[in-house]
Design an enzyme around this catalytic site. Structure first.
Site, PDB file in Angstrom:
ATOM      1  CG  ASP A 184      96.216  12.614  70.778  1.00 47.79           C
ATOM      2  OD1 ASP A 184      96.404  12.562  69.767  1.00 47.79           O
ATOM      3  OD2 ASP A 184      96.829  13.131  71.623  1.00 47.79           O
TER       4      ASP A 184
ATOM      5  CD  GLU B 271      99.103  11.260  74.040  1.00 46.94           C
ATOM      6  OE1 GLU B 271     100.492  10.707  73.758  1.00 46.94           O
ATOM      7  OE2 GLU B 271      99.052  12.272  74.138  1.00 46.94           O
ATOM      8  CG  ASN B 272      95.911  12.529  76.431  1.00 46.78           C
ATOM      9  OD1 ASN B 272      96.312  12.595  75.061  1.00 46.78           O
ATOM     10  ND2 ASN B 272      96.905  12.814  77.321  1.00 46.78           N
TER      11      ASN B 272
ATOM     12  CG  ASN C  76     103.830  12.572  74.715  1.00 45.40           C
ATOM     13  OD1 ASN C  76     103.045  12.641  73.977  1.00 45.40           O
ATOM     14  ND2 ASN C  76     103.390  13.227  76.263  1.00 45.40           N
ATOM     15  CG  HIS C  77     101.266  11.612  78.080  1.00 46.49           C
ATOM     16  ND1 HIS C  77     101.583  11.865  79.659  1.00 46.49           N
ATOM     17  CD2 HIS C  77     100.114  12.809  77.161  1.00 46.49           C
ATOM     18  CE1 HIS C  77     101.034  13.039  79.181  1.00 46.49           C
ATOM     19  NE2 HIS C  77     100.542  13.508  78.153  1.00 46.49           N
TER      20      HIS C  77
ATOM     21  CG  HIS D 214     101.636  10.839  69.398  1.00 49.91           C
ATOM     22  ND1 HIS D 214     100.613  11.274  69.576  1.00 49.91           N
ATOM     23  CD2 HIS D 214     102.685  11.835  70.703  1.00 49.91           C
ATOM     24  CE1 HIS D 214      99.953  11.537  71.196  1.00 49.91           C
ATOM     25  NE2 HIS D 214     100.964  11.840  71.914  1.00 49.91           N
TER      26      HIS D 214
ATOM     27  CG  HIS E 138     101.946  15.260  70.896  1.00 48.89           C
ATOM     28  ND1 HIS E 138     101.914  14.828  72.258  1.00 48.89           N
ATOM     29  CD2 HIS E 138     103.281  16.206  70.722  1.00 48.89           C
ATOM     30  CE1 HIS E 138     102.470  15.475  73.171  1.00 48.89           C
ATOM     31  NE2 HIS E 138     103.129  16.726  71.863  1.00 48.89           N
TER      32      HIS E 138
ATOM     33  CG  HIS F  98      95.668  16.743  72.322  1.00 48.81           C
ATOM     34  ND1 HIS F  98      94.639  16.569  73.855  1.00 48.81           N
ATOM     35  CD2 HIS F  98      95.687  15.903  71.973  1.00 48.81           C
ATOM     36  CE1 HIS F  98      95.071  16.071  74.448  1.00 48.81           C
ATOM     37  NE2 HIS F  98      96.167  15.000  73.343  1.00 48.81           N
TER      38      HIS F  98
HETATM   39 FE   LIG Z   1      97.207  13.503  73.593  1.00 49.08          FE
HETATM   40 FE   LIG Z   2     101.122  12.919  73.129  1.00 49.00          FE
END
Ligand SMILES: [Fe+2]
Ligand SMILES: [Fe+2]
Length: 255
Positions: A8, A39-40, A67-68, A148, A173, A175
């Protein structure tokens, strides 16, 4: 074939760090294809057209999400339009985007699948049933899966479930990079979590004092990203082109 998977990427600080280090790593390790979880990648979380463009123009070939994925509305259209920008395949049908892509590399094709876990996460379709459906279709011999997910048990189960059916399964996910990279008995490369590309002195990329405040008060807290020195967590899969199996796996942390 050498395929790099990057954990990520957090905010512009993570994107900039990736841009500064990826080109050299690609040359040094003779990397053919790069997958990164984005995603981040936008400041303030999620993904925007400009953060996606930043990653692509820095040498990333396929961006996965989690999820983001849909935090930023301005990116919905890009998920529909951009072939190499994925969201988890087990979102409800009708959601923007898709969870699988095929990259044509000339002599060979590479498939990438993005899935999301359902343990301690949103209640999406069963990722095991979803991947079974995807694998019923003709996918390239070389196919990798970004799973993820939060729970290490769910990730390990997916690794063994897909052992011998895909080239590699890597988790994202949390991190936090795990030290359990290995080749499963039927030739699938596996790691529970790739880790993160972002600031070292942080809690998952966020300023520690803000996460402490959140934990102590349980009140809404705006999570600003930390700054300072970064690292880029990634895993290099060496894959045999003839049969799609992983023949070596190397866990890397670029600082
Ligand atoms: Fe993430
Ligand atoms: Fe995530």
């Amino acid at each position: 074939m050498n395929i790099l998977a990057i954990g990520d990427v957090v905010g512009s600080i993570g994107c900039d760090f990736l841009r500064a280090h990826l080109p050299q790593l690609k040359k040094y390790k003779a990397i053919d294809l790069v997958i990164a979880n984005g995603e981040n990648s936008a400041d303030g979380n999620g993904i925007t057209p400009s953060s996606a463009e930043h990653l692509f123009s820095s040498g990333v070939d396929v961006i996965t999400a989690g999820n983001h994925t849909f935090r930023r509305r301005e990116c919905y259209e890009l998920f529909d339009r951009e072939d190499c920008l994925l969201r988890p395949a087990n979102f409800p049908s009708g959601t923007p985007g898709k969870g699988v892509c095929i990259v044509d590399m000339g002599r060979v094709q590479v498939g990438v699948i993005n899935l999301m876990g359902v343990v301690y996460m949103e209640n999406l379709d069963c990722p095991f049933a979803t991947v079974d459906t995807l694998l019923k279709n003709e996918l390239p011999r070389i196919t990798l899966v970004d799973f993820h997910a939060e729970a290490s048990g769910e990730k390990g189960a997916m690794g063994y479930y897909l052992d011998g059916r895909v080239s590699a399964v890597f988790g994202t996910h949390t991190h936090v990079q795990t030290a359990d990279e290995r080749i499963l008995p039927n030739g699938t490369g596996f790691i529970t979590d790739l880790g993160m590309t972002g600031p070292i002195q942080s809690v998952l990329g966020v300023k520690p004092e803000l996460v402490i405040q959140k934990q102590k008060t349980k009140m809404p807290v705006r999570f600003d990203l930390a700054d300072g020195d970064c690292h880029m967590d990634c895993v290099l899969f060496e894959i045999e082109e003839k049969n799609g199996k992983t023949i070596s796996i190397e866990r890397l942390r670029i600082e």
